[in-house]
Motif scaffolding. Structure first.
Motif: not given
Length: 190
Positions: A138-142, A160-162, A175-177, A189-190
């Motif tokens: 996603s480019q909108e949220e992690a 979903t977590g960085l 790959l890490t977020l 909103s993230d």
């Protein structure tokens, strides 16, 4: 050069190689590709950079957005955002601009193409015997959806977590977020 629809794969490649704008090919039709946003470019660049760094000196190569991938089962030729190919590389011909055996494919999702990327295009990718990992970023949220080929078929996992780390099939490749989203302002909103 004018061709009548439907295009053959050979006609598509002849036109695409001369075109100033990229298009993808599916079953005789071509589809123009829209330009990417700043955020899309940052995310795909981060993913490319991280994978390239991790694979440096090994048996894999990483390509960013300009390498076509041929999907014979779908009669398609597409441009993933990031592609990793490992081992003996296979190309359609000596031009080496159409890859036949990707190991990892990454698509950075755009609002206008997300349904296609998650649906039909994902199905096309999953017919590739060489493909072991498919990431939808996603480019909108992690948020990254990871499809990994398993003995019984494709296994889906969402991150979903960085702090999340995605372990890919190629040994030592992850790959890490946090790396994927470095320098990217995500929606509030993230």
């Amino acid at each position: 050069v004018a061709f009548q629809l439907p295009y053959s794969p050979e006609q598509y490649l002849a036109v695409e190689r001369l075109a100033t704008e990229r298009s993808e090919y599916v079953a005789g039709e071509t589809f123009a590709m829209a330009g990417a946003t700043r955020r899309h470019n940052l995310v795909s660049g981060n993913v490319f950079s991280e994978l390239r760094s991790a694979l440096r000196g090994g048996p894999c190569e990483v390509y960013q957005s300009e390498m076509k991938v041929l999907i014979p089962e779908a009669d398609a030729s597409v441009y993933p955002d990031v592609v990793v190919a490992c081992g003996e590389l296979e190309f359609l011909n000596d031009r080496e601009d159409v890859l036949l055996n990707p190991s990892v494919i990454v698509e950075v999702l755009s609002p206008s193409t997300e349904a296609y990327d998650r649906g039909a295009k994902a199905g096309y990718y999953h017919t590739l015997e060489s493909l072991n990992d498919h990431l939808l970023v996603s480019q909108e949220e992690a948020r990254v959806t990871h499809y990994r080929r398993g003995p019984e078929g494709w296994i889906r996992r969402d991150y979903t977590g960085l702090d999340d780390v995605i372990q890919l099939s190629e040994p030592g490749l992850q790959l890490t977020l946090a790396a994927a989203y470095e320098g990217v302002t995500l929606d509030a909103s993230d």
